[in-house]
Design a protein around this motif. Sequence first.
Motif, short mmCIF file in Angstrom:
data_model
loop_
_atom_site.label_atom_id
_atom_site.label_comp_id
_atom_site.label_asym_id
_atom_site.label_seq_id
_atom_site.Cartn_x
_atom_site.Cartn_y
_atom_site.Cartn_z
N GLY A 94 -6.42 -25.57 -57.90
CA GLY A 94 -6.65 -26.15 -56.60
C GLY A 94 -8.05 -26.74 -56.55
N GLN A 95 -8.40 -27.29 -55.39
CA GLN A 95 -9.70 -27.96 -55.25
C GLN A 95 -10.81 -26.99 -54.90
OE1 GLN A 95 -7.50 -27.74 -52.86
NE2 GLN A 95 -8.68 -27.20 -51.04
N GLY A 96 -10.45 -25.79 -54.52
CA GLY A 96 -11.44 -24.76 -54.20
C GLY A 96 -11.74 -24.68 -52.72
N THR A 97 -12.15 -23.50 -52.32
CA THR A 97 -12.60 -23.27 -50.95
C THR A 97 -13.84 -22.39 -51.00
OG1 THR A 97 -11.91 -22.54 -48.73
CG2 THR A 97 -11.12 -21.23 -50.57
N GLN A 98 -14.80 -22.71 -50.19
CA GLN A 98 -16.10 -22.04 -50.26
C GLN A 98 -16.13 -20.80 -49.38
OE1 GLN A 98 -19.69 -24.13 -48.69
NE2 GLN A 98 -20.52 -23.79 -50.74
N VAL A 99 -16.64 -19.74 -49.95
CA VAL A 99 -16.84 -18.48 -49.21
C VAL A 99 -18.32 -18.14 -49.28
CG1 VAL A 99 -16.37 -16.01 -49.18
CG2 VAL A 99 -14.52 -17.63 -49.65
#
Length: 117
Positions: A108-113
């Motif tokens: 996936g494109q990633g999600t920031q935490v």
Amino acid sequence: QVQLVESGGGLVQAGGSLRLSCAASANILRFNAMAWYRQAPGNSRELVARMTSGGSTNYASSVKGRFTISRDNAKNTVYLQMNSLKPEDTADYYCAAHEILSVPGYWGQGTQVTVSS
């Protein structure tokens, strides 16, 4: 071509919780495993949690007992429930589909935490 779309990242205080979602454009049971990885600035990407098509799970030692991977087969969606978050959990989180158990084939494109102290 398989598409994986993550969501659910954000900013949370230490001790808080987040649930990440990964929606796949294909039947997730066709893959040997679905997994979550993370990459913090300056670090290499690391495996956080993985679930095989048979339902077996494994976790990085740093998140064991705090994070849970799960899936909804009907929705072709994989989740990562993250509890008791720590500042060191701050990273970009990526969903991956494994056609070969040990090798991610799609990302996936990633999600920031971001976890604040």
